[in-house]
Each structure stands twice: as C-alpha cells, then as structure tokens.
Design a protein around this motif. Structure first.
Motif, PDB file in Angstrom:
ATOM      1  N   ASP A  43       0.852  -1.125   0.123  1.00 56.41           N
ATOM      2  CA  ASP A  43       0.118  -0.066  -0.053  1.00 56.41           C
ATOM      3  C   ASP A  43       0.856   1.311  -0.054  1.00 56.41           C
ATOM      4  O   ASP A  43       0.462   2.282   0.486  1.00 56.41           O
ATOM      5  N   TRP A  44       2.085   1.115  -0.682  1.00 54.02           N
ATOM      6  CA  TRP A  44       2.914   2.249  -0.210  1.00 54.02           C
ATOM      7  C   TRP A  44       2.617   3.564  -0.881  1.00 54.02           C
ATOM      8  O   TRP A  44       2.784   4.473  -0.818  1.00 54.02           O
ATOM      9  N   GLU A  45       1.584   3.629  -2.109  1.00 60.91           N
ATOM     10  CA  GLU A  45       1.450   4.544  -2.953  1.00 60.91           C
ATOM     11  C   GLU A  45       0.542   5.756  -2.207  1.00 60.91           C
ATOM     12  O   GLU A  45       0.448   6.676  -2.530  1.00 60.91           O
ATOM     13  N   GLY A  46       0.118   5.020  -1.164  1.00 59.46           N
ATOM     14  CA  GLY A  46      -1.008   6.079  -0.396  1.00 59.46           C
ATOM     15  C   GLY A  46      -0.597   6.475   0.789  1.00 59.46           C
ATOM     16  O   GLY A  46      -1.107   6.944   1.684  1.00 59.46           O
ATOM     17  N   MET A  47       0.759   6.160   1.132  1.00 57.68           N
ATOM     18  CA  MET A  47       1.321   6.554   2.156  1.00 57.68           C
ATOM     19  C   MET A  47       2.188   7.832   2.423  1.00 57.68           C
ATOM     20  O   MET A  47       2.634   8.014   0.875  1.00 57.68           O
ATOM     21  N   GLY A  48       2.727   8.614   3.381  1.00 54.34           N
ATOM     22  CA  GLY A  48       3.339   9.601   3.474  1.00 54.34           C
ATOM     23  C   GLY A  48       4.862   8.950   3.695  1.00 54.34           C
ATOM     24  O   GLY A  48       5.028   7.780   3.975  1.00 54.34           O
ATOM     25  N   PRO A  49       5.824   9.894   3.805  1.00 52.06           N
ATOM     26  CA  PRO A  49       7.326   9.435   3.911  1.00 52.06           C
ATOM     27  C   PRO A  49       7.375   8.753   5.219  1.00 52.06           C
ATOM     28  O   PRO A  49       8.267   7.847   5.467  1.00 52.06           O
ATOM     29  N   GLY A  50       6.783   9.407   6.171  1.00 52.08           N
ATOM     30  CA  GLY A  50       6.959   8.951   7.942  1.00 52.08           C
ATOM     31  C   GLY A  50       6.442   7.839   7.595  1.00 52.08           C
ATOM     32  O   GLY A  50       7.246   6.594   8.131  1.00 52.08           O
ATOM     33  N   ASP A  51       5.315   7.105   7.287  1.00 55.26           N
ATOM     34  CA  ASP A  51       4.639   5.826   7.337  1.00 55.26           C
ATOM     35  C   ASP A  51       5.500   4.875   6.520  1.00 55.26           C
ATOM     36  O   ASP A  51       5.886   3.826   7.001  1.00 55.26           O
ATOM     37  N   LEU A  52       5.772   5.162   5.096  1.00 55.08           N
ATOM     38  CA  LEU A  52       6.544   4.347   4.423  1.00 55.08           C
ATOM     39  C   LEU A  52       7.856   4.182   4.931  1.00 55.08           C
ATOM     40  O   LEU A  52       8.385   3.021   4.892  1.00 55.08           O
ATOM     41  N   GLY A  53       8.788   5.204   5.379  1.00 53.54           N
ATOM     42  CA  GLY A  53       9.876   5.057   5.919  1.00 53.54           C
ATOM     43  C   GLY A  53      10.019   3.778   7.243  1.00 53.54           C
ATOM     44  O   GLY A  53      10.748   3.071   7.142  1.00 53.54           O
ATOM     45  N   GLU A  54       9.029   4.156   7.912  1.00 55.68           N
ATOM     46  CA  GLU A  54       8.936   3.047   9.186  1.00 55.68           C
ATOM     47  C   GLU A  54       8.805   1.760   8.496  1.00 55.68           C
ATOM     48  O   GLU A  54       9.339   0.770   9.078  1.00 55.68           O
ATOM     49  N   ARG A  55       7.797   1.388   7.776  1.00 54.98           N
ATOM     50  CA  ARG A  55       7.615   0.274   7.118  1.00 54.98           C
ATOM     51  C   ARG A  55       9.009  -0.380   6.363  1.00 54.98           C
ATOM     52  O   ARG A  55       9.291  -1.387   6.550  1.00 54.98           O
ATOM     53  N   ALA A  56       9.561   0.375   5.473  1.00 56.65           N
ATOM     54  CA  ALA A  56      10.553   0.265   4.540  1.00 56.65           C
ATOM     55  C   ALA A  56      11.935  -0.092   5.469  1.00 56.65           C
ATOM     56  O   ALA A  56      12.571  -1.081   5.095  1.00 56.65           O
ATOM     57  N   SER A  57      11.990   0.646   6.578  1.00 53.13           N
ATOM     58  CA  SER A  57      13.237   0.611   7.340  1.00 53.13           C
ATOM     59  C   SER A  57      13.370  -0.816   7.965  1.00 53.13           C
ATOM     60  O   SER A  57      14.250  -1.340   8.146  1.00 53.13           O
ATOM     61  N   ALA A  58      12.307  -1.580   7.917  1.00 49.20           N
ATOM     62  CA  ALA A  58      12.014  -2.752   8.634  1.00 49.20           C
ATOM     63  C   ALA A  58      12.877  -3.721   7.771  1.00 49.20           C
ATOM     64  O   ALA A  58      13.396  -4.810   8.299  1.00 49.20           O
ATOM     65  N   PHE A  59      13.166  -3.443   6.395  1.00 46.73           N
ATOM     66  CA  PHE A  59      13.711  -4.608   5.515  1.00 46.73           C
ATOM     67  C   PHE A  59      15.031  -3.801   5.354  1.00 46.73           C
ATOM     68  O   PHE A  59      15.742  -4.561   4.542  1.00 46.73           O
ATOM     69  N   ALA A  60      15.523  -2.774   5.857  1.00 45.14           N
ATOM     70  CA  ALA A  60      16.863  -2.122   5.336  1.00 45.14           C
ATOM     71  C   ALA A  60      17.637  -1.918   6.838  1.00 45.14           C
ATOM     72  O   ALA A  60      17.319  -0.954   7.620  1.00 45.14           O
ATOM     73  N   PRO A  61      18.430  -2.870   6.974  1.00 42.18           N
ATOM     74  CA  PRO A  61      19.147  -2.692   8.402  1.00 42.18           C
ATOM     75  C   PRO A  61      19.968  -1.282   8.711  1.00 42.18           C
ATOM     76  O   PRO A  61      20.365  -1.182   7.677  1.00 42.18           O
TER      77      PRO A  61
END
Length: 120
Positions: A43-61
C-alpha cells in the motif's frame, strides 16, 4: 548511521530519506524499486514518507556509512515542507516534455499530497 536501500544499497540518512528514495525511484520508472515496494509494502502509494519510511526500514538494517550526509556539511535544502525544496527537478520540468514531464508532474502532485496529509 543510516539505512542502505534494500534494492540498490545506496546509503540513506534516515527513514524519511529511505522512503523518498524508494518512492521517487519507483515513480520515475525504476522497476526494481517499484517491484520491491509492491512486494514488501503493497500500500506504499497511499503512504506519506513517515509511514513508508517506518515500514521500509524494517527491511533495511541500519548501517554505519563513511559517506558524509548533506545535513552534516552545512548544506541547506531550505524548508522541506516547501515543494520546490522537496523536488529540485521540478524547476526544470517546464523544459521537459512528453513522458518525463508527465512523470515529474505526477511526482510533484504526490509529494504535495504527502506533505499535506502529514500536516493534518
């Protein structure tokens, strides 16, 4: 400390920069970044950078980088809430035509929406 992009390993200063990097790469036609986002944060296209960053950072140590980030060099982007500071390429959009101009216009609109939704 920062995050390595889970797709291309380019260092990103923090979650917000990681989110912007991933989203802009995907919106500008980088299929690897778009496919990664579709798979890991559907659902990345509907997210702001804060929410997307929080979710994506879980996969980027988190990693320590020797590179100096812009915020430590005294370079100032100005107010990140101002669209012209958030998307430097938009100043040249008028000179671009066709698909490139359309992509940049879409990125500009999406960025404006992200900033407006975070202000609410």
């Amino acid at each position: 400390m920062g995050y390595a992009c889970p797709v291309c390993e380019i260092p990103q200063q923090d979650e917000m920069h990681l989110a912007n990097h991933l989203a802009f790469a995907a919106m500008l036609g980088n299929e690897d970044h778009e496919e990664w986002l579709d798979e890991h944060v559907p659902d990345w296209e509907g997210m702001g950078p804060g929410d997307l960053g929080e979710r994506a950072s879980a996969f980027a140590p988190e990693e320590e980088f020797e590179a100096v980030f812009e915020d430590t060099t005294g370079h100032d982007h100005g107010d990140p809430g101002r669209l012209e500071n958030a998307i430097p390429a938009q100043r040249g959009r008028q000179a671009m035509g066709g698909e490139t101009g359309e992509i940049l216009a879409e990125a500009e609109a999406m960025t404006r929406e992200m900033y407006e939704s975070e202000e609410e």
